[in-house]
Scaffold this motif. Structure first.
Motif, PDB file in Angstrom:
ATOM      1  N   LEU A 162      60.297  45.827 -70.807  1.00 13.87           N
ATOM      2  CA  LEU A 162      59.024  45.786 -71.528  1.00 13.87           C
ATOM      3  C   LEU A 162      58.555  44.331 -71.662  1.00 13.87           C
ATOM      4  O   LEU A 162      57.377  44.022 -71.500  1.00 13.87           O
ATOM      5  N   THR A 200      71.053  55.041 -62.643  1.00 14.50           N
ATOM      6  CA  THR A 200      71.522  53.746 -63.126  1.00 14.50           C
ATOM      7  C   THR A 200      72.381  53.058 -62.065  1.00 14.50           C
ATOM      8  O   THR A 200      72.872  53.674 -61.132  1.00 14.50           O
ATOM      9  N   SER A 252      69.558  50.848 -65.999  1.00 10.16           N
ATOM     10  CA  SER A 252      68.674  51.764 -65.284  1.00 10.16           C
ATOM     11  C   SER A 252      67.983  51.020 -64.142  1.00 10.16           C
ATOM     12  O   SER A 252      67.554  49.877 -64.267  1.00 10.16           O
ATOM     13  N   GLN A 272      58.328  54.294 -66.397  1.00  9.92           N
ATOM     14  CA  GLN A 272      59.335  54.212 -67.458  1.00  9.92           C
ATOM     15  C   GLN A 272      58.716  54.403 -68.847  1.00  9.92           C
ATOM     16  O   GLN A 272      59.368  54.916 -69.740  1.00  9.92           O
ATOM     17  N   PHE A 273      57.483  53.985 -69.035  1.00  9.68           N
ATOM     18  CA  PHE A 273      56.888  54.012 -70.376  1.00  9.68           C
ATOM     19  C   PHE A 273      55.624  54.867 -70.442  1.00  9.68           C
ATOM     20  O   PHE A 273      54.980  54.918 -71.477  1.00  9.68           O
ATOM     21  N   PHE A 274      55.276  55.529 -69.369  1.00  7.14           N
ATOM     22  CA  PHE A 274      54.045  56.341 -69.274  1.00  7.14           C
ATOM     23  C   PHE A 274      52.812  55.477 -69.492  1.00  7.14           C
ATOM     24  O   PHE A 274      52.889  54.308 -69.864  1.00  7.14           O
ATOM     25  N   VAL A 294      62.425  45.005 -80.348  1.00  9.75           N
ATOM     26  CA  VAL A 294      63.575  45.875 -80.129  1.00  9.75           C
ATOM     27  C   VAL A 294      64.695  45.522 -81.101  1.00  9.75           C
ATOM     28  O   VAL A 294      65.291  46.392 -81.739  1.00  9.75           O
ATOM     29  N   ALA A 339      63.651  46.401 -84.799  1.00  7.75           N
ATOM     30  CA  ALA A 339      63.525  47.847 -84.979  1.00  7.75           C
ATOM     31  C   ALA A 339      64.893  48.515 -84.940  1.00  7.75           C
ATOM     32  O   ALA A 339      65.138  49.506 -85.629  1.00  7.75           O
ATOM     33  N   ALA A 340      65.822  47.960 -84.143  1.00  9.21           N
ATOM     34  CA  ALA A 340      67.135  48.582 -84.016  1.00  9.21           C
ATOM     35  C   ALA A 340      67.970  48.379 -85.276  1.00  9.21           C
ATOM     36  O   ALA A 340      68.856  49.183 -85.558  1.00  9.21           O
ATOM     37  N   GLN A 346      61.123  50.890 -87.001  1.00 13.62           N
ATOM     38  CA  GLN A 346      60.011  50.496 -86.142  1.00 13.62           C
ATOM     39  C   GLN A 346      58.799  50.007 -86.946  1.00 13.62           C
ATOM     40  O   GLN A 346      58.254  48.947 -86.646  1.00 13.62           O
ATOM     41  N   GLU A 382      63.836  58.784 -88.846  1.00 13.66           N
ATOM     42  CA  GLU A 382      62.929  57.670 -88.582  1.00 13.66           C
ATOM     43  C   GLU A 382      61.594  58.211 -88.083  1.00 13.66           C
ATOM     44  O   GLU A 382      61.536  59.153 -87.299  1.00 13.66           O
ATOM     45  N   ALA A 383      60.531  57.601 -88.591  1.00 14.77           N
ATOM     46  CA  ALA A 383      59.187  57.980 -88.157  1.00 14.77           C
ATOM     47  C   ALA A 383      58.646  56.884 -87.254  1.00 14.77           C
ATOM     48  O   ALA A 383      58.780  55.701 -87.555  1.00 14.77           O
ATOM     49  N   ASP A 438      55.440  55.235 -84.857  1.00 15.23           N
ATOM     50  CA  ASP A 438      54.013  55.211 -84.589  1.00 15.23           C
ATOM     51  C   ASP A 438      53.768  55.829 -83.211  1.00 15.23           C
ATOM     52  O   ASP A 438      54.596  55.729 -82.314  1.00 15.23           O
ATOM     53  N   VAL A 479      54.269  53.654 -80.026  1.00 16.40           N
ATOM     54  CA  VAL A 479      55.545  53.036 -79.664  1.00 16.40           C
ATOM     55  C   VAL A 479      55.891  53.355 -78.211  1.00 16.40           C
ATOM     56  O   VAL A 479      55.850  54.508 -77.785  1.00 16.40           O
ATOM     57  N   LYS A 480      56.200  52.300 -77.461  1.00 14.33           N
ATOM     58  CA  LYS A 480      56.465  52.464 -76.035  1.00 14.33           C
ATOM     59  C   LYS A 480      57.956  52.420 -75.736  1.00 14.33           C
ATOM     60  O   LYS A 480      58.406  52.988 -74.756  1.00 14.33           O
ATOM     61  N   ASP A 481      58.699  51.681 -76.526  1.00 13.29           N
ATOM     62  CA  ASP A 481      60.109  51.528 -76.218  1.00 13.29           C
ATOM     63  C   ASP A 481      60.935  52.280 -77.256  1.00 13.29           C
ATOM     64  O   ASP A 481      60.943  51.930 -78.428  1.00 13.29           O
ATOM     65  N   LEU A 511      64.098  52.543 -77.179  1.00 11.70           N
ATOM     66  CA  LEU A 511      65.453  52.005 -77.212  1.00 11.70           C
ATOM     67  C   LEU A 511      65.932  51.687 -78.637  1.00 11.70           C
ATOM     68  O   LEU A 511      67.037  52.107 -79.008  1.00 11.70           O
ATOM     69  N   PRO A 512      65.134  50.971 -79.447  1.00 13.96           N
ATOM     70  CA  PRO A 512      65.649  50.615 -80.776  1.00 13.96           C
ATOM     71  C   PRO A 512      66.065  51.842 -81.587  1.00 13.96           C
ATOM     72  O   PRO A 512      67.143  51.850 -82.173  1.00 13.96           O
ATOM     73  N   LEU A 522      69.216  53.362 -80.279  1.00 14.78           N
ATOM     74  CA  LEU A 522      70.404  52.579 -80.665  1.00 14.78           C
ATOM     75  C   LEU A 522      70.807  52.900 -82.103  1.00 14.78           C
ATOM     76  O   LEU A 522      71.987  53.003 -82.427  1.00 14.78           O
ATOM     77  N   LYS A 523      69.801  53.087 -82.955  1.00 14.92           N
ATOM     78  CA  LYS A 523      70.100  53.440 -84.347  1.00 14.92           C
ATOM     79  C   LYS A 523      70.765  54.812 -84.408  1.00 14.92           C
ATOM     80  O   LYS A 523      71.695  55.022 -85.189  1.00 14.92           O
ATOM     81  N   ARG A 554      74.324  54.409 -83.407  1.00 14.63           N
ATOM     82  CA  ARG A 554      75.131  53.774 -84.447  1.00 14.63           C
ATOM     83  C   ARG A 554      75.366  54.695 -85.630  1.00 14.63           C
ATOM     84  O   ARG A 554      76.371  54.599 -86.319  1.00 14.63           O
ATOM     85  N   LEU A 592      58.911  60.606 -73.636  1.00  9.29           N
ATOM     86  CA  LEU A 592      59.353  59.214 -73.558  1.00  9.29           C
ATOM     87  C   LEU A 592      60.758  59.052 -74.121  1.00  9.29           C
ATOM     88  O   LEU A 592      61.620  58.388 -73.528  1.00  9.29           O
ATOM     89  N   HIS A 618      64.114  57.801 -72.148  1.00  7.56           N
ATOM     90  CA  HIS A 618      64.876  56.613 -72.543  1.00  7.56           C
ATOM     91  C   HIS A 618      66.285  56.973 -73.004  1.00  7.56           C
ATOM     92  O   HIS A 618      67.223  56.198 -72.815  1.00  7.56           O
ATOM     93  N   ALA A 659      68.183  57.248 -69.872  1.00  2.00           N
ATOM     94  CA  ALA A 659      68.448  55.933 -69.284  1.00  2.00           C
ATOM     95  C   ALA A 659      69.556  55.219 -70.047  1.00  2.00           C
ATOM     96  O   ALA A 659      70.322  54.445 -69.489  1.00  2.00           O
TER      97      ALA A 659
END
Lengths: 286, 560, 245
Positions: free
Chosen positions: A5, A124, A133, A205-207, A247, A250-251, A255, C61-62, C64, C67-69, C71-72, C75-76, C79, C96, C100, C103
């Motif tokens: 991204l 992958t 990937s 990958q992200f549409f 990322v 947010a992780a 988000q 988790e909510a 938006d 949101v495009k990725d 991944l975060p 990962l949560k 975890r 999406l 992901h 992937a």
């Protein structure tokens, strides 16, 4: 991994700066140019034989040509007629172009997200024990090649020197015989083609959906402010930073919090260091 | 009555008759909505039109007002008399808070900062569910109720909204159509010279930003009491785009523009139903075409009643009155230094100009002449050294204050807003001196004949005179003139010379920068030559011009 | 009163929760929803149902809609030690997050919301990515092998050139019921309403019966995708869900 991204953001931000440096104006239609690139890929897919699984990367030249033409149109319709007015006017005309593109795509393709074919294969790859990937790798690699190509063009070619001369001192550039209008239009074409390429890279990958432009222009804008207004290197770096930040934060939090913090940081950066985190490379004329 | 006013009256009257007798309840709803947007757009005109800054926060102020009224109304049953002022206050409070970091920013940063603010508020509205109701928003907002008297939907609500819109128009008229209108024009069109007029640019922008916020908050409150629900929609970028489109299409500057824009953009979707999903494409085309072909919107196209006078040479001789004795102030610069990167633009410059003295500054390009003018008048800051005016230290005073304190300047290129008349310009410059007689000043400068012409239409030589007149109108004690003779015919240069002499006789201390030695030599009492940021000669014109170092520095370039 | 021919969140979210817990043995679900009005109400139903049957979500988790990725958030989920991913997202984000998750190699069950069954959602994904994904839906016309359903599906494809989903079938059933009401002599809107609210009506998707509040549909299905194509199989049917466990 935030890098695919981030790499795409970097392409978007670079295109934004290319236009910015040639015109000192903010091109608000830039996010929609990414969307246009993505949808060009979606549309071109109809012409590919469906069963042969042809890699999406083959669409790159087509996407670049179509979005470069879009860039010429943006420059000719939304910038050239008002080049001598205050920069605020260009904001408004490019917002208008963005509306036209986004709503035009919405009316033609519908609001739902679309996907383009995978860039090269799927699945992958094992890279030193880490599985990554294939899509992500191709996105990063393609972005690097395009950015490297841009660097070579700007540093090593006559055209690149003209680009830089125009961005540093348009009056002087005109005085030494550079055709300013031509260089301006070329900047729009090149900048928009970069956005279009990013659209293709993102589309599998992200549409891609017609409403994606607004968040993308916002990210590019922020990247350019953080990286230093007008700096190409800063824009690419700023884009990567934003992706890593989004990322990463947010992780560990959420988000919405990551997004909110990003805006707060923008306001703080503007307050404390209006020249950007990495400094402005030249005097601001906008 | 001019045609423009009659158009407004007939248009307004026609609209009222339509609303009263012909509009269906749906039409009335649209008209109510238009009234709300009139308030929003009038507010946006302050910052976008008059202050010329692209704020992307107008939608956010609208949403802020909407949520304030929505939360107070639905959760605490608050009445309109409570919710409305608090909505305005909430928007203004946020505007004050962000204006500190944001308002001094250049246009592209200002746009981003206001956009980031809007996104932040939207994010909070969506995610702060316990208070805002999240994405669903809050329903059950009471209708407009004032002291127990409840407004019914339809005509009563419509009338009420338009009464508020009318009040907003009055406030807008009062804020703009005083001397400030011209001040805003100066700021927008000739930002460089704003401070030279003695106008505090940041104060003016601040005022415009707060007014836009107040109007935005008011519109948001009205919207929520009309719609009876509040949702994140009110904070979405769509509201901002709608407001921007209305303002650009209707017109950025005037009340008719706001009304036309708001009415048009609320009704267009009805008239263009046939376009279906392509409607917004059409709006984009309309917006683009308006900016390109009608920069002042529909209101600008309707300005048929206002014909501008034909440009004339303006050489008619007015009867001159005795120049008033303005007196002068001593201007002293000590040890001024300034570096730009590795370049020494000024290097330990010492200069004293006494009242009644005309000091000419010569020197090759890049010698630091304009830097000196900029630092003396406060448009640039020195790295070291002090500047005093009549004994007051003005080294660190802001540019507009220096102008108000009595040191004014002219620019190499006259900085005169094209749309303002000569008289307007002189009036703004005199703003703090209500006793001053504009006509007397104009007569002294032989400008009465062109007094009512827009500056954009007058000849170059006369523009120079207007520029000097503008600088003198504020009754300064000292004057810095940056190349006042450039591009003028010998005859016009003679007029400027004569003006300068009269001003010096009246006691003004004058610093005159020019390349043209022939123009300076007979005029100045003393001459200074600069090279590479240093003063290399200071004395009578004859002595300075005879100095070998001056000949080397100044004429060496040409003899080589 | 409005009449609904499509099961509401209260019904389909019960099915989604029960399938996860009762059939898949999920104990520690993670809920990913959207920060839209749709997401907000569905998330609440899902949480209520899961908690009621003893599987409180370990992560919620909510996101938006922009949101495009993913991944975060994935990962949560990793975890948090969640043992299943329950989605209540719009069509695009549903696809999406599945892409992901694949992937990333996240290998816990994914049980999605009704948006999964809209044809445009599955069209965004490769069959390999869809393999093993399950979702709740009001019905699944394309999965049903009965003669009548195949006729409906074929006719729908011919008329609209797209795959019918649960919404299409709900509308079809609704229209048929109204036609039946008219045939039975109903003349006014009120008479149609009264007819609909009495007795039960056999539709293609399910049997419809009013709960007195205008909700006609109380059944839901769980569908799962295989690796070969984008046509899901119905793995579980839930009838007479009242929405109150």
């Amino acid at each position: 991994m935030p890098f695919p991204l981030g790499a795409a953001y970097a392409l978007v931000a670079l295109g934004f700066v290319l236009v910015l440096n040639a015109t000192t104006a903010v091109n608000f239609a830039h996010g929609e140019s990414v969307v246009a690139g993505g949808f060009t890929a979606v549309a071109l897919t109809f012409f590919l034989p469906p069963d042969l699984r042809i890699p999406g990367l083959i669409l790159l030249p087509g996407v670049v040509v179509v979005t470069a033409v879009l860039g010429l149109a943006i420059g000719a319709l939304a910038y050239l007629p008002i080049r001598n007015r205050p920069p605020v006017s260009v904001f408004v005309t490019t917002i208008a172009v963005g509306m036209i593109v986004a709503n035009g795509l919405n009316a033609t393709f519908g609001a739902a997200p679309r996907t383009a074919p995978p860039l090269i294969g799927v699945g992958t790859i094992d890279l030193i024990g880490v599985s990554i990937s294939r899509q992500s790798l191709v996105i990063i690699a393609t972005a690097c090649v395009l950015i490297g190509g841009l660097a070579i063009v700007l540093q090593r070619t006559q055209l690149g020197r003209q680009f830089r001369a125009c961005s540093q001192d348009p009056e002087m550039a005109r005085a030494i015989g550079i055709r300013l209008t031509r260089i301006t239009l070329l900047s729009f074409a090149l900048g928009t083609a970069f956005a279009g390429a990013a659209g293709l890279l993102l589309a599998h990958q992200f549409f891609i959906s017609p409403a994606d432009g607004a968040p993308l222009i916002l990210k590019a804008y922020i990247a350019v402010v953080i990286g230093g207004w007008g700096s190409l290197r800063g824009a690419a770096l700023g884009a990567l930073l934003i992706a890593v930040f989004e990322v990463g934060v947010a992780a560990i939090s959420s988000q919405p919090l990551a997004e909110g913090l990003l805006y707060v940081i923008v306001l703080v950066v503007l307050f404390l260091r209006p020249q950007g985190l990495l400094g402005e490379p030249q005097q601001v004329r906008a | 009555m001019n045609p423009r006013n009659s158009l407004m009256i007939f248009g307004g009257g026609g609209l009222a008759i339509y609303a009263l007798f012909f509009a269906s309840s749906y039409d009335q709803r649209l008209l109510t909505l238009s009234g709300i947007y009139v308030v929003l757009v009038l507010g946006y005109q302050f910052i976008f039109g008059h202050a010329g800054a692209l704020s992307l926060a107008q939608g956010a102020f609208f949403g802020l007002g909407a949520y304030t009224s929505g939360i107070l109304g639905s959760q605490y049953g608050a009445e309109f008399l409570v919710t409305f002022p608090l909505s305005v206050a909430a928007a203004v409070t946020i505007a004050v808070l962000v204006s500190i970091p944001v308002l001094r920013l250049q246009s592209h940063y200002f746009a981003l900062a206001t956009l980031a603010l809007s996104q932040l508020l939207l994010l909070i509205a969506i995610n702060w569910e316990p208070v805002t109701g999240g994405a669903n928003g809050l329903s059950g907002v009471p209708p407009v109720r004032i002291l127990g008297w409840q407004l019914a939907r339809g005509l009563p609500l419509l009338s009420f909204v338009w009464i508020i819109a009318g009040l907003a128009m009055l406030v807008s008229y009062w804020q703009i159509n005083t001397a400030r209108k011209a001040a805003f024009t100066v700021m927008r069109e000739t930002p460089l010279a704003t401070a030279a007029f003695g106008i505090d640019r940041s104060m003016l922008r601040f005022r415009a930003f707060l007014l836009s916020a107040a109007f935005g908050g008011a519109a948001g409150a009205l919207f929520v009491h009309t719609n009876r629900v509040v949702s994140p929609e009110t904070l979405s970028f769509g509201v901002m785009i709608t407001c921007l489109t209305m303002t650009v299409v209707g017109g950025r500057f005037g009340i008719p523009g706001a009304v036309i824009g708001a009415l048009l953009l609320t009704h267009l979707p009805e008239w263009f139903r046939g376009l279906q999903e392509y409607y917004l494409v059409a709006v984009g085309v309309l917006l683009l075409a308006t900016v390109v072909f009608a920069p002042n919107g529909i209101e600008g196209l309707l300005r048929f009643g206002k014909s501008s006078p034909k440009p004339s040479a303006g050489t008619a001789t007015d009867e001159k009155s005795e120049p008033a004795d303005i007196g002068g102030s001593e201007l002293i610069a000590t040890h001024l230094s300034k570096r730009y990167g590795g370049v020494r633009a000024l290097d330990d410059v010492n200069l004293r100009i006494q009242p009644g003295e005309i000091v000419g500054v010569i020197g090759p390009n890049g010698a630091g002449k304009t830097t000196l003018a900029n630092i003396l008048t406060g448009s640039a800051t020195s790295d070291a050294g002090t500047v005093t005016l009549a004994g007051h230290d003005i080294t660190h005073a802001p540019e507009y204050q220096i102008a108000q304190l009595g040191l004014t300047r002219t620019f190499q290129t006259p900085q005169l807003p094209a749309d303002l008349s000569v008289r307007d310009i002189i009036r703004i410059a005199q703003a703090d001196r209500p006793a001053a007689n504009t006509d007397a000043v104009l007569r002294n400068f032989n400008l009465l004949a062109v007094a009512d012409m827009p500056c954009g239409t007058i000849a170059h030589g006369i523009r120079r005179r207007v520029e000097v007149c503008r600088a003198v109108a504020a009754e300064p004690g000292a004057l810095v003139l940056d190349e006042p003779g450039a591009g003028l015919s010998p005859e016009e240069q003679g007029e400027i010379s004569a003006l300068c002499r009269t001003l010096a006789e009246n006691g003004l201390a004058i610093l005159l920068i020019d390349h043209n030695v022939a123009f300076l030599k007979p005029l100045v009492t003393r001459m200074v030559c600069m090279e590479s940021g240093r003063i290399i000669a200071d004395g009578t014109p004859e002595d300075v011009l005879a100095d070998p170092r001056v000949q080397d520095a100044y004429f060496g370039v040409t003899t080589l | 009163m409005s009449i609904g021919f499509f099961p509401g969140d209260a019904v389909v979210k019960t099915a989604q929760a029960r399938y996860a817990v009762e059939e898949r043995g999920v104990k520690r679900p993670a809920i990913i929803s959207q920060t839209t009005a749709y997401g907000q109400s569905g998330r609440a139903e899902l949480e209520r149902n899961l908690t009621a049957i003893g599987a409180s979500p370990v992560l919620q988790e909510a996101l938006d809609i922009s949101v495009k990725d993913m991944l975060p958030v994935l990962l949560k989920v990793q975890r948090s030690g969640a043992d299943a991913l329950l989605l209540h997202l719009h069509s695009g984000p549903t696809a999406l997050i599945i892409r992901h998750a694949r992937a990333l190699g996240l290998d816990i069950p994914i049980i999605a919301g009704s948006a999964m069954h809209q044809p445009e959602t599955a069209a965004l994904l490769e069959p390999a990515e869809l393999n093993g994904v399950c979702a709740e839906s009001g019905s699944s016309p394309v999965s049903d092998d009965s003669e009548e359903m195949r006729e409906f599906v074929d006719a729908y494809r011919r008329s609209f050139d797209r795959e019918p989903d649960a919404f299409a079938l709900g509308q079809y059933d609704g229209a048929k019921m109204i036609l039946a009401a008219l045939a039975a002599g109903a003349k006014t809107a009120d008479e149609v309403r009264t007819h609909l609210q009495t007795a039960s009506h056999a539709g293609l998707a399910m049997n419809y019966r009013s709960d007195g509040k205008g909700n006609m549909a109380h059944s839901a299905v769980i569908i799962c995708y295989g690796a070969e194509d984008r046509v899901p199989q119905i793995v579980k049917r839930y009838e007479n869900l009242t929405g109150t466990l």
